[in-house]
Design a protein around this motif. Sequence first.
Motif, short mmCIF file in Angstrom:
data_model
loop_
_atom_site.label_atom_id
_atom_site.label_comp_id
_atom_site.label_asym_id
_atom_site.label_seq_id
_atom_site.Cartn_x
_atom_site.Cartn_y
_atom_site.Cartn_z
N ALA A 13 35.49 46.09 45.22
CA ALA A 13 34.68 44.91 44.93
C ALA A 13 33.94 45.13 43.63
N VAL A 14 33.46 44.05 43.04
CA VAL A 14 32.70 44.16 41.79
C VAL A 14 31.38 43.43 41.93
N ARG A 15 30.41 43.85 41.12
CA ARG A 15 29.13 43.17 41.05
C ARG A 15 29.23 41.98 40.09
N PRO A 16 28.34 41.01 40.19
CA PRO A 16 28.38 39.85 39.28
C PRO A 16 28.33 40.23 37.81
N GLY A 17 27.70 41.35 37.47
CA GLY A 17 27.58 41.75 36.08
C GLY A 17 28.73 42.59 35.55
N ALA A 18 29.76 42.81 36.35
CA ALA A 18 30.91 43.61 35.91
C ALA A 18 31.56 42.97 34.69
N GLU A 19 31.89 43.81 33.70
CA GLU A 19 32.48 43.32 32.46
C GLU A 19 33.99 43.08 32.62
N PHE A 20 34.52 42.22 31.76
CA PHE A 20 35.93 41.83 31.79
C PHE A 20 36.85 43.05 31.87
N LYS A 21 36.66 44.00 30.95
CA LYS A 21 37.56 45.17 30.92
C LYS A 21 37.41 46.03 32.16
N GLU A 22 36.21 46.10 32.70
CA GLU A 22 36.01 46.86 33.93
C GLU A 22 36.82 46.27 35.08
N ILE A 23 36.82 44.95 35.15
CA ILE A 23 37.55 44.26 36.22
C ILE A 23 39.05 44.49 36.07
N VAL A 24 39.55 44.35 34.84
CA VAL A 24 40.97 44.58 34.59
C VAL A 24 41.36 46.01 34.96
#
Length: 212
Positions: A13-24
């Motif tokens: 899961a990710v937090r709302p502040g996760a950056e684009f590249k982190e999610i990818v």
Amino acid sequence: MSIMRMPPNELVAVRPGAEFKEIVAAMERWKVTAVPVVEGEGRVVGVVSEADLLLKEEFHDHRPGLVEQMRRLDATAKAGSRRAEDLMTSPAVSVAPEASLPQAARLMASHHVKRLPVVGTNGTIQGIVSRSDLLKVFLRPDEDLAAEVRRDVVEHLFPLSRSRVDVRVDAGVVTLSGEVRDSALIPLADRLARAVEGVVDVRCELTAQGRT
């Protein structure tokens, strides 16, 4: 932390502040096509999918005109975003822990999603169900399916004539044959057998006693 691995099934899961590249990077590392966005102690506020992220690539070398921007406001907004809270689809399409597999499958099909967060009554995430999870049920052994159909369908509907009903399962296809006392229950037997998780199809060859 922006990227989390959460018990009990170590879902990503990710937090709302996760950056684009982190999610990818998280999707690539854990081989998933979507991640839930959670806040606080795990309350689901949205989902970021590959489709959400690919909008950035779609509009990378294409500047939409005013008409297209108005027509695709959500898409163009996501294309210019870089944090999960702006990229996510919200509210998330989710499923309750007690939901059946057919219910989950219908939700996925109607909303065109590949993964569903499993969310408790307090809104916190408890797991993820994917298309592959739904397909695993069709790996159930034929003998298990036959035993469940006999116990939950035949013995329940036809307690007096159950000994004259034959249940055979081949590659997930159930065949019901034999004679029963109440012909009105035959269509119900067909429907209940189809509802058994893992059944691929049903051939109902039941007949009423005294009829050919």
